[in-house]
Motif scaffolding. Sequence first.
Motif, PDB file in Angstrom:
ATOM      1  N   GLY A   1       0.804  -1.214   0.000  1.00 52.96           N
ATOM      2  CA  GLY A   1       0.000   0.000   0.000  1.00 52.96           C
ATOM      3  C   GLY A   1       0.836   1.263   0.000  1.00 52.96           C
ATOM      4  N   LYS A   2       0.160   2.391  -0.131  1.00 51.84           N
ATOM      5  CA  LYS A   2       0.841   3.686  -0.204  1.00 51.84           C
ATOM      6  C   LYS A   2       1.328   4.179   1.150  1.00 51.84           C
ATOM      7  CE  LYS A   2      -1.765   5.230  -4.285  1.00 51.84           C
ATOM      8  NZ  LYS A   2      -2.670   6.277  -4.840  1.00 51.84           N
ATOM      9  N   VAL A   3       0.758   3.658   2.227  1.00 52.73           N
ATOM     10  CA  VAL A   3       1.131   4.056   3.587  1.00 52.73           C
ATOM     11  C   VAL A   3       1.782   2.861   4.275  1.00 52.73           C
ATOM     12  CG1 VAL A   3       0.272   4.855   5.820  1.00 52.73           C
ATOM     13  CG2 VAL A   3      -0.766   5.725   3.707  1.00 52.73           C
ATOM     14  N   PHE A   4       2.981   3.052   4.806  1.00 46.44           N
ATOM     15  CA  PHE A   4       3.625   1.953   5.533  1.00 46.44           C
ATOM     16  C   PHE A   4       2.755   1.545   6.712  1.00 46.44           C
ATOM     17  CE2 PHE A   4       6.407   0.115   8.705  1.00 46.44           C
ATOM     18  CZ  PHE A   4       7.169  -0.774   7.968  1.00 46.44           C
ATOM     19  N   SER A   5       2.382   2.509   7.542  1.00 43.69           N
ATOM     20  CA  SER A   5       1.408   2.260   8.611  1.00 43.69           C
ATOM     21  C   SER A   5       1.051   3.571   9.296  1.00 43.69           C
ATOM     22  CB  SER A   5       1.940   1.283   9.656  1.00 43.69           C
ATOM     23  OG  SER A   5       1.014   1.157  10.728  1.00 43.69           O
ATOM     24  N   VAL A   6      -0.227   3.725   9.606  1.00 46.09           N
ATOM     25  CA  VAL A   6      -0.684   4.892  10.377  1.00 46.09           C
ATOM     26  C   VAL A   6      -0.518   4.678  11.871  1.00 46.09           C
ATOM     27  CG1 VAL A   6      -2.348   5.699   8.669  1.00 46.09           C
ATOM     28  CG2 VAL A   6      -3.061   4.018  10.389  1.00 46.09           C
ATOM     29  N   GLY A   7      -0.006   3.518  12.267  1.00 49.51           N
ATOM     30  CA  GLY A   7       0.039   3.199  13.690  1.00 49.51           C
ATOM     31  C   GLY A   7      -1.287   2.573  14.105  1.00 49.51           C
ATOM     32  N   GLY A   8      -1.847   3.041  15.194  1.00 46.82           N
ATOM     33  CA  GLY A   8      -3.114   2.495  15.665  1.00 46.82           C
ATOM     34  C   GLY A   8      -4.223   2.660  14.645  1.00 46.82           C
ATOM     35  N   ASP A   9      -5.059   1.645  14.525  1.00 43.47           N
ATOM     36  CA  ASP A   9      -6.201   1.660  13.606  1.00 43.47           C
ATOM     37  C   ASP A   9      -7.272   2.568  14.200  1.00 43.47           C
ATOM     38  OD1 ASP A   9      -8.544   1.159  12.180  1.00 43.47           O
ATOM     39  OD2 ASP A   9      -8.080  -0.955  11.871  1.00 43.47           O
ATOM     40  N   LEU A  10      -7.394   3.777  13.661  1.00 45.63           N
ATOM     41  CA  LEU A  10      -8.284   4.767  14.253  1.00 45.63           C
ATOM     42  C   LEU A  10      -9.757   4.410  14.067  1.00 45.63           C
ATOM     43  CD1 LEU A  10      -6.170   7.884  13.414  1.00 45.63           C
ATOM     44  CD2 LEU A  10      -6.964   7.279  15.696  1.00 45.63           C
ATOM     45  N   ASP A  11     -10.080   3.642  13.043  1.00 44.10           N
ATOM     46  CA  ASP A  11     -11.459   3.162  12.917  1.00 44.10           C
ATOM     47  C   ASP A  11     -11.807   2.231  14.073  1.00 44.10           C
ATOM     48  OD1 ASP A  11     -11.909   4.583  10.600  1.00 44.10           O
ATOM     49  OD2 ASP A  11     -11.352   2.928   9.286  1.00 44.10           O
ATOM     50  N   GLN A  12     -10.856   1.378  14.433  1.00 46.42           N
ATOM     51  CA  GLN A  12     -11.061   0.492  15.573  1.00 46.42           C
ATOM     52  C   GLN A  12     -11.120   1.284  16.880  1.00 46.42           C
ATOM     53  OE1 GLN A  12     -11.540  -2.991  15.705  1.00 46.42           O
ATOM     54  NE2 GLN A  12     -11.915  -2.636  13.537  1.00 46.42           N
ATOM     55  N   MET A  13     -10.316   2.342  16.970  1.00 50.09           N
ATOM     56  CA  MET A  13     -10.376   3.204  18.149  1.00 50.09           C
ATOM     57  C   MET A  13     -11.754   3.847  18.283  1.00 50.09           C
ATOM     58  SD  MET A  13      -6.743   5.220  18.367  1.00 50.09           S
ATOM     59  CE  MET A  13      -5.175   4.363  18.431  1.00 50.09           C
TER      60      MET A  13
ATOM     61  N   SER B   1      11.982  -1.573   5.403  1.00 51.13           N
ATOM     62  CA  SER B   1      12.020  -0.975   4.069  1.00 51.13           C
ATOM     63  C   SER B   1      10.741  -0.156   3.908  1.00 51.13           C
ATOM     64  CB  SER B   1      12.105  -2.072   3.005  1.00 51.13           C
ATOM     65  OG  SER B   1      12.296  -1.531   1.723  1.00 51.13           O
ATOM     66  N   VAL B   2      10.883   1.171   3.897  1.00 54.80           N
ATOM     67  CA  VAL B   2       9.740   2.078   4.066  1.00 54.80           C
ATOM     68  C   VAL B   2       9.527   2.914   2.819  1.00 54.80           C
ATOM     69  CG1 VAL B   2       8.847   3.992   5.427  1.00 54.80           C
ATOM     70  CG2 VAL B   2      10.114   2.160   6.555  1.00 54.80           C
ATOM     71  N   ASP B   3       8.316   2.818   2.265  1.00 56.20           N
ATOM     72  CA  ASP B   3       8.010   3.519   1.019  1.00 56.20           C
ATOM     73  C   ASP B   3       6.724   4.336   1.161  1.00 56.20           C
ATOM     74  OD1 ASP B   3       8.466   4.237  -1.639  1.00 56.20           O
ATOM     75  OD2 ASP B   3       7.248   2.592  -2.414  1.00 56.20           O
ATOM     76  N   GLY B   4       6.572   5.010   2.292  1.00 58.49           N
ATOM     77  CA  GLY B   4       5.377   5.812   2.517  1.00 58.49           C
ATOM     78  C   GLY B   4       5.355   6.329   3.939  1.00 58.49           C
ATOM     79  N   PRO B   5       4.309   7.057   4.322  1.00 60.67           N
ATOM     80  CA  PRO B   5       4.232   7.614   5.674  1.00 60.67           C
ATOM     81  C   PRO B   5       4.237   6.538   6.758  1.00 60.67           C
ATOM     82  CG  PRO B   5       2.642   8.666   4.212  1.00 60.67           C
ATOM     83  CD  PRO B   5       3.187   7.500   3.461  1.00 60.67           C
ATOM     84  N   VAL B   6       4.846   6.893   7.882  1.00 59.72           N
ATOM     85  CA  VAL B   6       4.945   6.014   9.040  1.00 59.72           C
ATOM     86  C   VAL B   6       4.544   6.827  10.266  1.00 59.72           C
ATOM     87  CG1 VAL B   6       6.431   4.460  10.343  1.00 59.72           C
ATOM     88  CG2 VAL B   6       6.963   4.954   7.962  1.00 59.72           C
ATOM     89  N   ALA B   7       3.529   6.380  10.994  1.00 58.63           N
ATOM     90  CA  ALA B   7       3.035   7.168  12.119  1.00 58.63           C
ATOM     91  C   ALA B   7       2.888   6.309  13.368  1.00 58.63           C
ATOM     92  CB  ALA B   7       1.688   7.814  11.777  1.00 58.63           C
ATOM     93  N   GLY B   8       2.856   6.996  14.509  1.00 58.83           N
ATOM     94  CA  GLY B   8       2.531   6.359  15.775  1.00 58.83           C
ATOM     95  C   GLY B   8       3.426   5.180  16.112  1.00 58.83           C
ATOM     96  N   ALA B   9       2.792   4.082  16.505  1.00 59.24           N
ATOM     97  CA  ALA B   9       3.539   2.892  16.925  1.00 59.24           C
ATOM     98  C   ALA B   9       4.466   2.388  15.836  1.00 59.24           C
ATOM     99  CB  ALA B   9       2.567   1.789  17.340  1.00 59.24           C
ATOM    100  N   ALA B  10       4.084   2.533  14.578  1.00 59.11           N
ATOM    101  CA  ALA B  10       4.935   2.061  13.478  1.00 59.11           C
ATOM    102  C   ALA B  10       6.246   2.843  13.431  1.00 59.11           C
ATOM    103  CB  ALA B  10       4.195   2.180  12.158  1.00 59.11           C
TER     104      ALA B  10
END
Length: 263
Positions: A58-70, A106-115
């Motif tokens: 995907g375009k985002v490596f990870s947003v960290g916590g799943d905010l929909d689940q939050m 190996s990171v090819d997009g935004p990385v946030a929070g826990a990630a």
Amino acid sequence: MNFSTILYSVEDGVATLTLNRPEVSNGFNIPICEEIIEAISQAEKDESVRILLINANGKVFSVGGDLDQMQKAVDADDVQSLVRIAELVNTISFMIKRLPKPVIMSVDGPVAGAAFNMVLAADFTIASEKAKFIQAFVGVGLAPDAGGLFLLTRSIGINRATQITMTGEAVNAEKALEWGFVYRLADSEKLERDTDRLIKRLKRSSPNSFKAIKEMVWKSDFAGWEEYADLELALQKSLAFTEDFKEGVNAFSAKRRPKFIGK
């Protein structure tokens, strides 16, 4: 174990763990955290594995916590599931740092929070120009998890760590390289090639050396992690019960700025 939220394979001495929830920007919920832990455990036990590579679809490596689940947890007043995720992401960072084998991100997009904090736990991070690194916790009324400030202060210093966690400012790939938590930059289309080159270089050395180096690194600067983790989790639990956290999650869902009141 059959994985549903990640991909895991072993080839020619390299275990590849791929975050595979691109539809939610590879957000962390309980299932993906448990699968990541299982994959790292397999990589540690498998004597054929010399290197662990972590990447993402995907375009985002990870947003960290799943905010929909939050949001669902907030609506259901299910704080315990949020606390469980905080426990799990700390375990992941801890396992990455303690794994007696090199870990490459190996990171090819935004990385946030826990990630972002898992990146700090890795031994090498190769990032493309698309990468940016965000301590996003203050935006939802939380503080860093996944060993965040324990790792970040050791990586970039106390002042910088405090500043980017308090502001939530994004750190671009070039600045991340300058500050030292990214090992190398690569053009997006050459990221896989440059990652493979690093893997080939590491394969020339003895796994015994890597095991010893990682143990010495741990003893030299990370042996207090368990005590820190207890504090981190206690604070995350208290923050998860606040009105500000609920406001932060609701504001994100409504795509508006949160109005925090300190309660």
